[in-house]
Motif scaffolding. Structure first.
Motif, PDB file in Angstrom:
ATOM      1  N   VAL A  62       0.196  15.145   1.625  1.00 47.12           N
ATOM      2  CA  VAL A  62      -0.789  15.244   0.545  1.00 47.12           C
ATOM      3  C   VAL A  62      -1.880  16.241   0.925  1.00 47.12           C
ATOM      4  O   VAL A  62      -2.322  17.045   0.098  1.00 47.12           O
ATOM      5  N   LEU A  63      -2.299  16.209   2.182  1.00 53.82           N
ATOM      6  CA  LEU A  63      -3.294  17.187   2.632  1.00 53.82           C
ATOM      7  C   LEU A  63      -2.750  18.611   2.559  1.00 53.82           C
ATOM      8  O   LEU A  63      -3.505  19.559   2.307  1.00 53.82           O
ATOM      9  N   ALA A  64      -1.455  18.783   2.756  1.00 53.12           N
ATOM     10  CA  ALA A  64      -0.848  20.110   2.622  1.00 53.12           C
ATOM     11  C   ALA A  64      -0.970  20.611   1.188  1.00 53.12           C
ATOM     12  O   ALA A  64      -1.281  21.789   0.954  1.00 53.12           O
ATOM     13  N   SER A  65      -0.758  19.724   0.221  1.00 53.11           N
ATOM     14  CA  SER A  65      -0.953  20.125  -1.168  1.00 53.11           C
ATOM     15  C   SER A  65      -2.410  20.481  -1.417  1.00 53.11           C
ATOM     16  O   SER A  65      -2.709  21.443  -2.138  1.00 53.11           O
ATOM     17  N   GLY A  66      -3.314  19.728  -0.802  1.00 56.95           N
ATOM     18  CA  GLY A  66      -4.735  20.045  -0.926  1.00 56.95           C
ATOM     19  C   GLY A  66      -5.071  21.400  -0.320  1.00 56.95           C
ATOM     20  O   GLY A  66      -5.899  22.139  -0.856  1.00 56.95           O
ATOM     21  N   ALA A  67      -4.416  21.748   0.776  1.00 56.61           N
ATOM     22  CA  ALA A  67      -4.651  23.051   1.403  1.00 56.61           C
ATOM     23  C   ALA A  67      -4.171  24.182   0.494  1.00 56.61           C
ATOM     24  O   ALA A  67      -4.855  25.203   0.350  1.00 56.61           O
ATOM     25  N   VAL A  68      -3.007  23.988  -0.133  1.00 54.23           N
ATOM     26  CA  VAL A  68      -2.517  25.000  -1.076  1.00 54.23           C
ATOM     27  C   VAL A  68      -3.470  25.095  -2.272  1.00 54.23           C
ATOM     28  O   VAL A  68      -3.779  26.185  -2.759  1.00 54.23           O
ATOM     29  N   PRO A 124       0.814  -1.230   0.000  1.00 58.47           N
ATOM     30  CA  PRO A 124       0.000   0.000   0.000  1.00 58.47           C
ATOM     31  C   PRO A 124       0.844   1.276   0.000  1.00 58.47           C
ATOM     32  O   PRO A 124       0.478   2.264  -0.637  1.00 58.47           O
ATOM     33  N   MET A 125       1.971   1.249   0.680  1.00 53.67           N
ATOM     34  CA  MET A 125       2.824   2.437   0.724  1.00 53.67           C
ATOM     35  C   MET A 125       3.507   2.677  -0.617  1.00 53.67           C
ATOM     36  O   MET A 125       3.705   3.825  -1.020  1.00 53.67           O
ATOM     37  N   LEU A 126       3.859   1.613  -1.311  1.00 49.95           N
ATOM     38  CA  LEU A 126       4.438   1.779  -2.647  1.00 49.95           C
ATOM     39  C   LEU A 126       3.393   2.345  -3.613  1.00 49.95           C
ATOM     40  O   LEU A 126       3.707   3.215  -4.432  1.00 49.95           O
ATOM     41  N   LEU A 127       2.166   1.869  -3.502  1.00 56.07           N
ATOM     42  CA  LEU A 127       1.072   2.404  -4.315  1.00 56.07           C
ATOM     43  C   LEU A 127       0.850   3.877  -3.988  1.00 56.07           C
ATOM     44  O   LEU A 127       0.718   4.715  -4.887  1.00 56.07           O
ATOM     45  N   PHE A 128       0.830   4.206  -2.701  1.00 55.70           N
ATOM     46  CA  PHE A 128       0.633   5.587  -2.276  1.00 55.70           C
ATOM     47  C   PHE A 128       1.759   6.475  -2.805  1.00 55.70           C
ATOM     48  O   PHE A 128       1.504   7.586  -3.287  1.00 55.70           O
ATOM     49  N   ALA A 129       2.986   5.992  -2.736  1.00 52.82           N
ATOM     50  CA  ALA A 129       4.130   6.760  -3.240  1.00 52.82           C
ATOM     51  C   ALA A 129       3.991   7.011  -4.736  1.00 52.82           C
ATOM     52  O   ALA A 129       4.229   8.128  -5.217  1.00 52.82           O
ATOM     53  N   GLY A 130       3.605   5.989  -5.469  1.00 54.73           N
ATOM     54  CA  GLY A 130       3.423   6.146  -6.916  1.00 54.73           C
ATOM     55  C   GLY A 130       2.327   7.135  -7.260  1.00 54.73           C
ATOM     56  O   GLY A 130       2.482   7.974  -8.163  1.00 54.73           O
ATOM     57  N   LEU A 131       1.218   7.060  -6.528  1.00 54.24           N
ATOM     58  CA  LEU A 131       0.108   7.981  -6.782  1.00 54.24           C
ATOM     59  C   LEU A 131       0.460   9.407  -6.366  1.00 54.24           C
ATOM     60  O   LEU A 131       0.026  10.372  -7.003  1.00 54.24           O
ATOM     61  N   ALA A 132       1.254   9.557  -5.312  1.00 55.69           N
ATOM     62  CA  ALA A 132       1.693  10.891  -4.896  1.00 55.69           C
ATOM     63  C   ALA A 132       2.623  11.495  -5.948  1.00 55.69           C
ATOM     64  O   ALA A 132       2.497  12.676  -6.286  1.00 55.69           O
ATOM     65  N   LEU A 145      -9.289  18.004  -5.437  1.00 59.05           N
ATOM     66  CA  LEU A 145     -10.051  16.745  -5.426  1.00 59.05           C
ATOM     67  C   LEU A 145      -9.115  15.538  -5.363  1.00 59.05           C
ATOM     68  O   LEU A 145      -9.378  14.567  -4.637  1.00 59.05           O
ATOM     69  N   TYR A 146      -8.026  15.587  -6.111  1.00 59.79           N
ATOM     70  CA  TYR A 146      -7.060  14.486  -6.107  1.00 59.79           C
ATOM     71  C   TYR A 146      -6.417  14.330  -4.730  1.00 59.79           C
ATOM     72  O   TYR A 146      -6.264  13.210  -4.226  1.00 59.79           O
ATOM     73  N   ALA A 147      -6.040  15.452  -4.121  1.00 60.92           N
ATOM     74  CA  ALA A 147      -5.406  15.401  -2.799  1.00 60.92           C
ATOM     75  C   ALA A 147      -6.366  14.829  -1.762  1.00 60.92           C
ATOM     76  O   ALA A 147      -5.968  14.019  -0.920  1.00 60.92           O
ATOM     77  N   LEU A 148      -7.626  15.229  -1.826  1.00 56.57           N
ATOM     78  CA  LEU A 148      -8.614  14.682  -0.888  1.00 56.57           C
ATOM     79  C   LEU A 148      -8.805  13.185  -1.117  1.00 56.57           C
ATOM     80  O   LEU A 148      -8.888  12.410  -0.165  1.00 56.57           O
ATOM     81  N   GLY A 149      -8.875  12.782  -2.379  1.00 57.94           N
ATOM     82  CA  GLY A 149      -9.036  11.358  -2.696  1.00 57.94           C
ATOM     83  C   GLY A 149      -7.842  10.526  -2.272  1.00 57.94           C
ATOM     84  O   GLY A 149      -7.988   9.453  -1.677  1.00 57.94           O
ATOM     85  N   LEU A 150      -6.639  11.021  -2.556  1.00 62.21           N
ATOM     86  CA  LEU A 150      -5.427  10.267  -2.210  1.00 62.21           C
ATOM     87  C   LEU A 150      -5.240  10.189  -0.699  1.00 62.21           C
ATOM     88  O   LEU A 150      -4.884   9.135  -0.167  1.00 62.21           O
ATOM     89  N   SER A 151      -5.486  11.285  -0.005  1.00 64.28           N
ATOM     90  CA  SER A 151      -5.365  11.223   1.456  1.00 64.28           C
ATOM     91  C   SER A 151      -6.449  10.323   2.041  1.00 64.28           C
ATOM     92  O   SER A 151      -6.198   9.611   3.018  1.00 64.28           O
ATOM     93  N   GLY A 152      -7.628  10.326   1.438  1.00 70.26           N
ATOM     94  CA  GLY A 152      -8.683   9.394   1.871  1.00 70.26           C
ATOM     95  C   GLY A 152      -8.270   7.944   1.678  1.00 70.26           C
ATOM     96  O   GLY A 152      -8.505   7.102   2.541  1.00 70.26           O
ATOM     97  N   LEU A 153      -7.639   7.652   0.548  1.00 64.84           N
ATOM     98  CA  LEU A 153      -7.131   6.293   0.312  1.00 64.84           C
ATOM     99  C   LEU A 153      -6.081   5.928   1.353  1.00 64.84           C
ATOM    100  O   LEU A 153      -6.085   4.811   1.892  1.00 64.84           O
TER     101      LEU A 153
END
Length: 158
Positions: free
Chosen positions: A68-74, A3-11, A139-147
């Motif tokens: 990721v949430l920080a990017s969403g905040a920006v 899951p962390m490798l997937l998260f890293a790739g998506l980030a 939207l992407y940042a919210l989705g990725l942080s949700g995942l």
């Protein structure tokens, strides 16, 4: 670990897509656009570290989600600038203003070395879809942080 490798790739995919959109579609980024990319790189590195260091996995994964949430905040701030809800405090976000008085040489010296796009001019990737690139990033940042939080809660990040 997976899951962390997937998260890293998506980030990492988010800033890579933004960079590709510059080359493929000729989209010019503004200063806030550039600021939105850095937290994704931090998140990708933290997620890779979480995959590699089992003892600190939950801590590093949590930090990656926060990045990721920080990017969403920006991105949320950027959407507000685009909508005219508030001005951007960044000097690179301001459109060049002509000054009255002074010589032409003075005006040319006051211009930035590279042309920059003002942050309050939204960029739309899909014509007719009223969702700017900044809004898509939000939207992407919210989705990725949700995942990431789903991985966290379901025990995929021990």
């Amino acid at each position: 670990m997976l899951p962390m490798l997937l998260f890293a790739g998506l980030a990492a995919a988010a800033p890579l897509f933004a960079r590709a959109s510059e080359g493929i579609w000729g989209i010019a980024p503004c200063e806030l656009c550039m600021w939105q990319r850095w937290p994704y790189w931090v998140a990708a590195v933290l997620a890779l570290a979480a995959a590699a260091v089992p003892r600190a996995r939950r801590l590093l994964a949590g930090a990656a989600i926060l990045a990721v949430l920080a990017s969403g905040a920006v991105a949320a701030f950027h959407v507000g600038v685009e909508q005219g809800w508030w001005p951007s405090p960044l000097p690179g976000c301001q459109a060049p203003r002509a000054t009255l008085g002074g010589s032409v040489d003075d005006m040319l010296k006051s211009l930035s070395a590279a042309p920059s796009k003002p942050c309050d001019a939204p960029t739309y990737l899909v014509a007719g879809l009223p969702v700017s690139m900044a809004a898509m990033n939000l939207l992407y940042a919210l989705g990725l942080s949700g995942l990431g939080l789903i991985f966290w809660r379901r025990g995929a990040i021990p």
